[in-house]
Write a protein that holds these residues in place. Structure first.
Motif, PDB file in Angstrom:
ATOM      1  N   LEU A   1       0.817  -1.295   0.062  1.00 19.88           N
ATOM      2  CA  LEU A   1       0.000  -0.111  -0.101  1.00 19.88           C
ATOM      3  C   LEU A   1       0.791   1.316   0.058  1.00 19.88           C
ATOM      4  CD1 LEU A   1      -3.035   1.056   0.196  1.00 19.88           C
ATOM      5  CD2 LEU A   1      -2.862   1.013   2.618  1.00 19.88           C
ATOM      6  N   GLU A   2       1.999   1.165   0.876  1.00 17.30           N
ATOM      7  CA  GLU A   2       2.887   2.457   0.765  1.00 17.30           C
ATOM      8  C   GLU A   2       3.454   2.911  -0.677  1.00 17.30           C
ATOM      9  OE1 GLU A   2       6.121   1.874   3.674  1.00 17.30           O
ATOM     10  OE2 GLU A   2       4.638   2.185   5.473  1.00 17.30           O
ATOM     11  N   GLY A   3       3.891   1.607  -1.508  1.00 17.12           N
ATOM     12  CA  GLY A   3       4.343   1.678  -2.519  1.00 17.12           C
ATOM     13  C   GLY A   3       3.328   2.329  -3.643  1.00 17.12           C
ATOM     14  N   LYS A   4       2.072   1.717  -3.329  1.00 21.06           N
ATOM     15  CA  LYS A   4       1.258   2.310  -4.429  1.00 21.06           C
ATOM     16  C   LYS A   4       0.747   3.628  -3.904  1.00 21.06           C
ATOM     17  CE  LYS A   4      -1.649  -1.716  -5.854  1.00 21.06           C
ATOM     18  NZ  LYS A   4      -2.837  -2.362  -6.046  1.00 21.06           N
ATOM     19  N   ILE A   5       0.686   4.210  -2.959  1.00 22.24           N
ATOM     20  CA  ILE A   5       0.487   5.493  -2.585  1.00 22.24           C
ATOM     21  C   ILE A   5       1.775   6.363  -2.959  1.00 22.24           C
ATOM     22  CG2 ILE A   5       0.273   7.035  -0.632  1.00 22.24           C
ATOM     23  CD1 ILE A   5      -1.309   4.898   0.942  1.00 22.24           C
TER      24      ILE A   5
ATOM     25  N   LYS B   1       1.451  12.179  -9.557  1.00 26.37           N
ATOM     26  CA  LYS B   1       0.816  13.419  -9.810  1.00 26.37           C
ATOM     27  C   LYS B   1       1.819  14.444  -9.870  1.00 26.37           C
ATOM     28  CE  LYS B   1      -1.950  15.988  -6.331  1.00 26.37           C
ATOM     29  NZ  LYS B   1      -2.548  16.131  -4.778  1.00 26.37           N
ATOM     30  N   LYS B   2       3.108  14.358  -8.998  1.00 27.21           N
ATOM     31  CA  LYS B   2       4.026  15.487  -9.142  1.00 27.21           C
ATOM     32  C   LYS B   2       4.440  15.639 -10.680  1.00 27.21           C
ATOM     33  CE  LYS B   2       5.588  15.307  -4.594  1.00 27.21           C
ATOM     34  NZ  LYS B   2       7.075  14.848  -3.805  1.00 27.21           N
ATOM     35  N   LEU B   3       4.731  14.525 -11.409  1.00 29.92           N
ATOM     36  CA  LEU B   3       5.148  14.458 -12.652  1.00 29.92           C
ATOM     37  C   LEU B   3       4.210  15.234 -13.591  1.00 29.92           C
ATOM     38  CD1 LEU B   3       6.700  11.068 -13.163  1.00 29.92           C
ATOM     39  CD2 LEU B   3       7.775  13.190 -13.141  1.00 29.92           C
TER      40      LEU B   3
END
Length: 99
Positions: free
Chosen positions: A45-49, A56-58
């Motif tokens: 889950l941490e990896g997906k987030i 989003k930043k890109l």
């Protein structure tokens, strides 16, 4: 004698975790232990987030780059005139300063 066959050694240890703000959910049932499944599901889950945040930043960076426009002669910010008189003009605000 009791239950036998394939049902004897089964465990219900699957874990499903949902991140409420983003709606991302992860299911893990690889291990027999529920604790290790929970640990693995949290890392997934941490990896997906983190992946979603980076995406989003890109996307925001690309939008910013597209909004800048062309870097040619017509897109200058300031002009400096030194020959007959001294003047600095800011083309964004149309503010002029001269001596």
């Amino acid at each position: 004698q009791g239950a036998g066959g394939q049902h004897v050694n089964t465990t219900d240890s699957a874990v499903k975790i949902t991140h409420k703000p983003t709606g991302i959910s992860v299911v893990c049932q690889n291990q027999r232990s529920q604790h290790s499944n929970k640990k693995e599901a949290l890392s997934l889950l941490e990896g997906k987030i983190a992946g979603r945040e980076e995406e989003k930043k890109l996307r925001e960076k690309d939008e910013m780059r597209l909004s800048l426009g062309d870097n040619g002669w017509g897109s200058q910010i300031r002009s400096y005139v030194f020959a007959p008189y001294q003047m600095v003009k800011d083309h964004r605000t149309s503010h002029k300063t001269s001596d």
